[in-house]
Design a protein around this motif. Structure first.
Motif, PDB file in Angstrom:
ATOM      1  N   PRO A  31       0.813  -1.230   0.000  1.00 28.28           N
ATOM      2  CA  PRO A  31       0.000   0.000   0.000  1.00 28.28           C
ATOM      3  C   PRO A  31       0.842   1.274   0.000  1.00 28.28           C
ATOM      4  N   LYS A  32       2.154   1.127   0.303  1.00 31.04           N
ATOM      5  CA  LYS A  32       3.000   2.315   0.410  1.00 31.04           C
ATOM      6  C   LYS A  32       3.804   2.593  -0.856  1.00 31.04           C
ATOM      7  N   ALA A  33       3.655   1.755  -1.869  1.00 32.51           N
ATOM      8  CA  ALA A  33       4.516   1.888  -3.049  1.00 32.51           C
ATOM      9  C   ALA A  33       4.337   3.240  -3.738  1.00 32.51           C
ATOM     10  N   GLY A  34       3.091   3.673  -3.878  1.00 30.19           N
ATOM     11  CA  GLY A  34       2.842   4.953  -4.539  1.00 30.19           C
ATOM     12  C   GLY A  34       3.485   6.114  -3.796  1.00 30.19           C
ATOM     13  N   ASP A  35       3.343   6.092  -2.471  1.00 31.33           N
ATOM     14  CA  ASP A  35       3.967   7.140  -1.664  1.00 31.33           C
ATOM     15  C   ASP A  35       5.481   7.094  -1.783  1.00 31.33           C
ATOM     16  N   ALA A  36       6.022   5.882  -1.809  1.00 31.77           N
ATOM     17  CA  ALA A  36       7.478   5.737  -1.890  1.00 31.77           C
ATOM     18  C   ALA A  36       7.990   6.345  -3.191  1.00 31.77           C
ATOM     19  N   ILE A  37       7.271   6.113  -4.274  1.00 29.24           N
ATOM     20  CA  ILE A  37       7.679   6.669  -5.570  1.00 29.24           C
ATOM     21  C   ILE A  37       7.706   8.197  -5.494  1.00 29.24           C
ATOM     22  N   GLU A  38       6.661   8.764  -4.922  1.00 29.81           N
ATOM     23  CA  GLU A  38       6.625  10.229  -4.797  1.00 29.81           C
ATOM     24  C   GLU A  38       7.764  10.727  -3.926  1.00 29.81           C
ATOM     25  N   PHE A  39       8.041   9.972  -2.856  1.00 29.29           N
ATOM     26  CA  PHE A  39       9.131  10.371  -1.960  1.00 29.29           C
ATOM     27  C   PHE A  39      10.471  10.408  -2.698  1.00 29.29           C
ATOM     28  N   TYR A  40      10.766   9.392  -3.495  1.00 30.42           N
ATOM     29  CA  TYR A  40      12.068   9.357  -4.169  1.00 30.42           C
ATOM     30  C   TYR A  40      12.170  10.462  -5.221  1.00 30.42           C
ATOM     31  N   LYS A  41      11.049  10.843  -5.794  1.00 28.95           N
ATOM     32  CA  LYS A  41      11.071  11.992  -6.705  1.00 28.95           C
ATOM     33  C   LYS A  41      11.397  13.267  -5.931  1.00 28.95           C
ATOM     34  N   SER A  42      10.726  13.420  -4.815  1.00 27.39           N
ATOM     35  CA  SER A  42      10.866  14.652  -4.042  1.00 27.39           C
ATOM     36  C   SER A  42      12.221  14.734  -3.335  1.00 27.39           C
ATOM     37  N   ALA A  43      12.669  13.627  -2.774  1.00 17.81           N
ATOM     38  CA  ALA A  43      13.893  13.641  -1.969  1.00 17.81           C
ATOM     39  C   ALA A  43      15.150  13.651  -2.828  1.00 17.81           C
ATOM     40  N   ARG A  51       5.559   2.768 -14.988  1.00 14.74           N
ATOM     41  CA  ARG A  51       4.956   2.102 -13.833  1.00 14.74           C
ATOM     42  C   ARG A  51       4.077   0.972 -14.334  1.00 14.74           C
ATOM     43  N   THR A  52       4.279  -0.205 -13.801  1.00 10.35           N
ATOM     44  CA  THR A  52       3.473  -1.364 -14.181  1.00 10.35           C
ATOM     45  C   THR A  52       2.605  -1.757 -12.995  1.00 10.35           C
ATOM     46  N   VAL A  66       1.415  -1.803  -7.253  1.00 14.82           N
ATOM     47  CA  VAL A  66       2.525  -1.424  -8.122  1.00 14.82           C
ATOM     48  C   VAL A  66       3.488  -2.610  -8.203  1.00 14.82           C
ATOM     49  N   LEU A  67       3.485  -3.266  -9.362  1.00 13.01           N
ATOM     50  CA  LEU A  67       4.429  -4.369  -9.532  1.00 13.01           C
ATOM     51  C   LEU A  67       5.837  -3.820  -9.653  1.00 13.01           C
ATOM     52  N   SER A  68       5.956  -2.755 -10.407  1.00  9.19           N
ATOM     53  CA  SER A  68       7.278  -2.188 -10.606  1.00  9.19           C
ATOM     54  C   SER A  68       7.159  -0.793 -11.193  1.00  9.19           C
ATOM     55  N   ALA A  69       7.799   0.153 -10.535  1.00 10.18           N
ATOM     56  CA  ALA A  69       7.933   1.487 -11.119  1.00 10.18           C
ATOM     57  C   ALA A  69       9.407   1.686 -11.408  1.00 10.18           C
ATOM     58  N   GLN A  70       9.688   2.228 -12.561  1.00 11.16           N
ATOM     59  CA  GLN A  70      11.076   2.473 -12.951  1.00 11.16           C
ATOM     60  C   GLN A  70      11.376   3.949 -12.726  1.00 11.16           C
ATOM     61  N   LEU A  71      12.366   4.198 -11.875  1.00  4.74           N
ATOM     62  CA  LEU A  71      12.762   5.569 -11.579  1.00  4.74           C
ATOM     63  C   LEU A  71      14.185   5.795 -12.070  1.00  4.74           C
TER      64      LEU A  71
ATOM     65  N   GLY B 130       5.913  -7.935 -15.049  1.00  4.82           N
ATOM     66  CA  GLY B 130       6.103  -6.528 -14.728  1.00  4.82           C
ATOM     67  C   GLY B 130       6.822  -6.316 -13.423  1.00  4.82           C
ATOM     68  N   ALA B 131       7.037  -7.417 -12.674  1.00  4.70           N
ATOM     69  CA  ALA B 131       7.656  -7.282 -11.365  1.00  4.70           C
ATOM     70  C   ALA B 131       9.112  -6.868 -11.466  1.00  4.70           C
TER      71      ALA B 131
END
Lengths: 161, 161
Positions: A31-43, A51-52, A66-71, B130-131
């Motif tokens: 449940p925290k994956a979306g927040d984590a993605i935003e955090f890494y963008k911001s930090a 994002r898959t 979120v199976l996988s987001a590529q940052l 996608g993982a």
């Protein structure tokens, strides 16, 4: 547990295997994956490259998995994945584990930016004695439990109080 | 614990901080660092770029403490460090954590080579949903407790039994 059989250990040992990329994958509670993605963008100024989402979870659950987001970060791709039952990562014992080292010319500003985004600074900036990239090193822990070393490539440390 | 003060959160939040590299650091039990370095060379073809030993430990102890070894792999630098008391990494809970994803065109050969070098294969090769990088994915656990995903960039999987 099923194991992949080594059909020809001798040949495999000699095989030249070329790797084209190393991508650290940060597995966080789903449940925290979306927040984590935003955090890494911001930090860290990471750029989301893609994002898959889990195809089945999208429709019938409030929060898509979120199976996988590529940052993209400093030419490296970092993957952020929501933890599913099948993708259990090992539990590490205290003191060992994988941390990510970010190299920058301005350690102090990078630490301050990460802290402003919600990371916790751990300790003072110190001159690395070889433990990291050799220069000045700061350490932050992000809200998802990962430790980041922020270090300068050369032996220079801003005046840290 | 001392904390780095955020002197000017507002300015820090807006600061443009450029990162020049992301380097995964694998922290292993100190006496095993040398073996771990050899393993990553043998299993993944990593190239040792440098090694920094603890200056005090070199003289009076049988095994020098590896503060940091720099290994080149697919254009990325991976750091292997012996765990010291001060460099405690966080204990992750089961299911979350940092794993390293290695991208290659030949997943099967890469897994076989890692297993021949001493890694344990976990499960069968599977088509990624996608993982990971989107293609075929194999998983190995190395002797130092780290999980590596070995994956192909495209949607192709060798015939895996």
């Amino acid at each position: 547990m099923a194991q992949v059989e080594v059909l020809n250990g001798g040949a495999a040992e000699k095989a030249v295997v070329a790797f084209t990329a190393v991508k650290p994958q940060l597995v966080v509670e789903a449940p925290k994956a979306g927040d984590a993605i935003e955090f890494y963008k911001s930090a860290f100024g990471a750029e989301e490259l893609g994002r898959t989402l889990h195809p089945k979870r999208k429709a019938d659950q409030e929060l898509p998995l979120v199976l996988s987001a590529q940052l993209g970060l400093a030419g490296t791709t970092i993957l952020v994945s929501g933890c599913t039952d099948e993708s259990a990562a090992p539990v590490k014992t205290a003191g060992t584990g994988c941390v990510l080292c970010l190299e920058t010319e301005d350690v102090e500003a990078a630490v301050a930016k990460a802290v402003a985004a919600g990371a916790a600074a751990e300790g003072e900036l110190v001159e690395g004695d070889g433990a990291c990239c050799g220069g000045c090193v700061g350490k932050v822990k992000d809200p998802y439990g990962f430790t980041w070393l922020i270090c300068s490539p050369a032996k220079k440390c801003a005046e840290a109080e």
